[in-house]
Design a protein around this motif. Structure first.
Motif, short mmCIF file in Angstrom:
data_model
loop_
_atom_site.label_atom_id
_atom_site.label_comp_id
_atom_site.label_asym_id
_atom_site.label_seq_id
_atom_site.Cartn_x
_atom_site.Cartn_y
_atom_site.Cartn_z
N LEU A 31 0.82 -1.21 0.00
CA LEU A 31 0.00 0.00 0.00
C LEU A 31 0.86 1.26 0.00
CD1 LEU A 31 -2.91 1.05 0.18
CD2 LEU A 31 -2.66 1.02 2.65
N ILE A 32 1.92 1.25 0.77
CA ILE A 32 2.83 2.41 0.80
C ILE A 32 3.45 2.63 -0.57
CG2 ILE A 32 5.00 3.28 1.76
CD1 ILE A 32 4.16 1.84 4.39
N TYR A 33 3.93 1.57 -1.19
CA TYR A 33 4.52 1.70 -2.52
C TYR A 33 3.48 2.11 -3.56
CZ TYR A 33 8.95 -0.13 -0.91
OH TYR A 33 10.14 -0.29 -0.26
N LEU A 34 2.25 1.67 -3.40
CA LEU A 34 1.19 2.09 -4.32
C LEU A 34 0.92 3.58 -4.20
CD1 LEU A 34 -0.82 1.18 -6.45
CD2 LEU A 34 -2.43 0.66 -4.62
N ILE A 35 0.95 4.10 -2.99
CA ILE A 35 0.77 5.54 -2.79
C ILE A 35 1.90 6.31 -3.46
CG2 ILE A 35 0.75 7.38 -1.05
CD1 ILE A 35 -0.74 5.40 0.78
N VAL A 36 3.14 5.84 -3.32
CA VAL A 36 4.28 6.50 -3.98
C VAL A 36 4.09 6.46 -5.50
CG1 VAL A 36 6.77 6.36 -4.40
CG2 VAL A 36 5.88 6.06 -2.09
N SER A 37 3.61 5.34 -6.00
CA SER A 37 3.36 5.21 -7.44
C SER A 37 2.30 6.20 -7.92
CB SER A 37 2.93 3.79 -7.76
OG SER A 37 2.55 3.67 -9.10
N GLU A 57 -5.66 12.95 -9.04
CA GLU A 57 -4.87 11.75 -8.74
C GLU A 57 -4.48 11.72 -7.26
OE1 GLU A 57 -2.85 8.24 -9.99
OE2 GLU A 57 -4.01 9.57 -11.25
N VAL A 58 -4.04 12.87 -6.74
CA VAL A 58 -3.63 12.92 -5.34
C VAL A 58 -4.82 12.85 -4.41
CG1 VAL A 58 -2.55 14.39 -3.60
CG2 VAL A 58 -1.48 14.15 -5.83
N LEU A 59 -5.86 13.64 -4.68
CA LEU A 59 -7.00 13.69 -3.77
C LEU A 59 -7.81 12.40 -3.77
CD1 LEU A 59 -8.38 17.29 -4.27
CD2 LEU A 59 -7.11 16.39 -2.34
N ILE A 60 -8.14 11.90 -4.95
CA ILE A 60 -9.04 10.75 -5.03
C ILE A 60 -8.29 9.45 -4.82
CG2 ILE A 60 -10.57 9.44 -6.54
CD1 ILE A 60 -11.42 12.14 -7.73
N TYR A 61 -7.23 9.23 -5.58
CA TYR A 61 -6.56 7.93 -5.50
C TYR A 61 -5.62 7.84 -4.31
CZ TYR A 61 -8.48 6.97 -10.05
OH TYR A 61 -9.35 6.75 -11.07
N ALA A 62 -4.65 8.73 -4.23
CA ALA A 62 -3.67 8.65 -3.14
C ALA A 62 -4.29 9.02 -1.81
CB ALA A 62 -2.48 9.56 -3.44
N GLY A 63 -5.40 9.73 -1.81
CA GLY A 63 -6.04 10.11 -0.57
C GLY A 63 -7.18 9.19 -0.20
N ALA A 64 -8.30 9.37 -0.85
CA ALA A 64 -9.55 8.70 -0.44
C ALA A 64 -9.50 7.19 -0.61
CB ALA A 64 -10.71 9.28 -1.23
N ILE A 65 -9.09 6.69 -1.75
CA ILE A 65 -9.12 5.26 -1.98
C ILE A 65 -8.08 4.54 -1.12
CG2 ILE A 65 -8.71 3.48 -3.73
CD1 ILE A 65 -10.15 5.30 -5.70
N MET A 66 -6.93 5.17 -0.91
CA MET A 66 -5.92 4.55 -0.05
C MET A 66 -6.41 4.46 1.40
SD MET A 66 -3.56 3.44 -1.82
CE MET A 66 -4.39 3.28 -3.37
N LEU A 68 -9.47 3.89 2.24
CA LEU A 68 -10.31 2.69 2.24
C LEU A 68 -9.47 1.42 2.31
CD1 LEU A 68 -13.00 3.65 -0.41
CD2 LEU A 68 -13.27 3.53 2.05
N PHE A 69 -8.36 1.38 1.58
CA PHE A 69 -7.49 0.21 1.64
C PHE A 69 -6.94 0.02 3.05
CE2 PHE A 69 -6.12 -0.04 -3.10
CZ PHE A 69 -7.38 -0.45 -3.42
N VAL A 70 -6.56 1.12 3.71
CA VAL A 70 -6.04 1.03 5.07
C VAL A 70 -7.12 0.47 6.00
CG1 VAL A 70 -5.28 2.39 7.05
CG2 VAL A 70 -4.28 2.80 4.82
N PHE A 71 -8.36 0.90 5.85
CA PHE A 71 -9.45 0.38 6.67
C PHE A 71 -9.65 -1.12 6.43
CE2 PHE A 71 -11.40 4.81 7.00
CZ PHE A 71 -10.84 5.00 8.25
N VAL A 72 -9.55 -1.57 5.19
CA VAL A 72 -9.70 -2.98 4.89
C VAL A 72 -8.58 -3.77 5.55
CG1 VAL A 72 -9.57 -4.69 3.03
CG2 VAL A 72 -10.99 -2.66 2.77
N ILE A 73 -7.36 -3.28 5.48
CA ILE A 73 -6.24 -3.96 6.13
C ILE A 73 -6.45 -4.01 7.64
CG2 ILE A 73 -3.77 -3.79 6.65
CD1 ILE A 73 -3.41 -2.72 3.78
N MET A 74 -6.97 -2.92 8.20
CA MET A 74 -7.23 -2.90 9.64
C MET A 74 -8.36 -3.86 10.01
SD MET A 74 -6.81 1.18 10.31
CE MET A 74 -7.70 1.15 11.82
N MET A 75 -9.35 -4.01 9.14
CA MET A 75 -10.47 -4.91 9.43
C MET A 75 -10.03 -6.37 9.41
SD MET A 75 -13.74 -3.10 7.58
CE MET A 75 -13.99 -4.53 6.61
#
Length: 172
Positions: A31-37, A57-66, A68-75
């Motif tokens: 996930l961290i590398y995907l954010i850098v990408s 790209e920064v607001l929607i993908y690197a911000g909001a969608i990431m 959501l990914f963090v929440f899924v990993i936490m779940m």
């Protein structure tokens, strides 16, 4: 000529970060590398004269969608073994490569903001033009892409649910 070099540097960082995101076993590292990408691809958009696409790209993908990914990993809490592994994974040495890549991208964007020309060639594209193009001749493609994303989301939910229930020993 300098902006061409910046383009290639951002493209290289994006490709390296994408490869690292795909090859990591740990979902948090990927996930961290995907954010850098995604940040690298935002700089590519900016260099090519599409600052609106870069901001999206920064607001929607690197911000909001990431997020959501963090929440899924936490779940997907894997219990005490997961906590022990997480402490092991969060050592400072694990942040060296992503930090270096982000510092390179930061230096690049600061340089671009301080120069007078923002694009390699062409004109700056605003949000109105993007909206007219997306919902004009490409409206069918946009709707098909949204349906594919929705199908992927539903499929990921069902696959993840089955995996999580199997881990807990519960039945469907």
């Amino acid at each position: 000529m300098i902006q061409l070099g910046l383009f290639y540097m951002a493209a290289t960082i994006t490709v390296v970060a994408s490869l690292l995101a795909v090859t990591r076993y740990n979902a948090s590292h990927a996930l961290i590398y995907l954010i850098v990408s995604l940040l690298g691809s935002a700089i590519i958009f900016y260099v090519l004269g599409a600052p609106f696409a870069a901001v999206l790209e920064v607001l929607i993908y690197a911000g909001a969608i990431m997020v959501l990914f963090v929440f899924v990993i936490m779940m997907l809490n894997l219990g005490a073994a997961g906590v022990d592994n997480e402490h092991q994974w969060l050592q400072p040495r694990m942040w060296i490569i992503p930090s270096l890549l982000c510092l390179l991208l930061l230096a690049e964007i600061l340089f671009l903001l301080n120069t007078s020309s923002h694009a390699l060639s062409g004109t700056v594209v605003g949000p109105k033009v993007v909206g007219i193009e997306l919902f004009g001749p490409y409206v069918l493609a946009v709707e098909i892409a949204s349906m594919l994303l929705l199908a992927g989301l539903v499929g990921a939910y069902h696959l993840g649910r089955r995996y999580l229930l199997d881990m807990r020993g519960e039945s469907l």
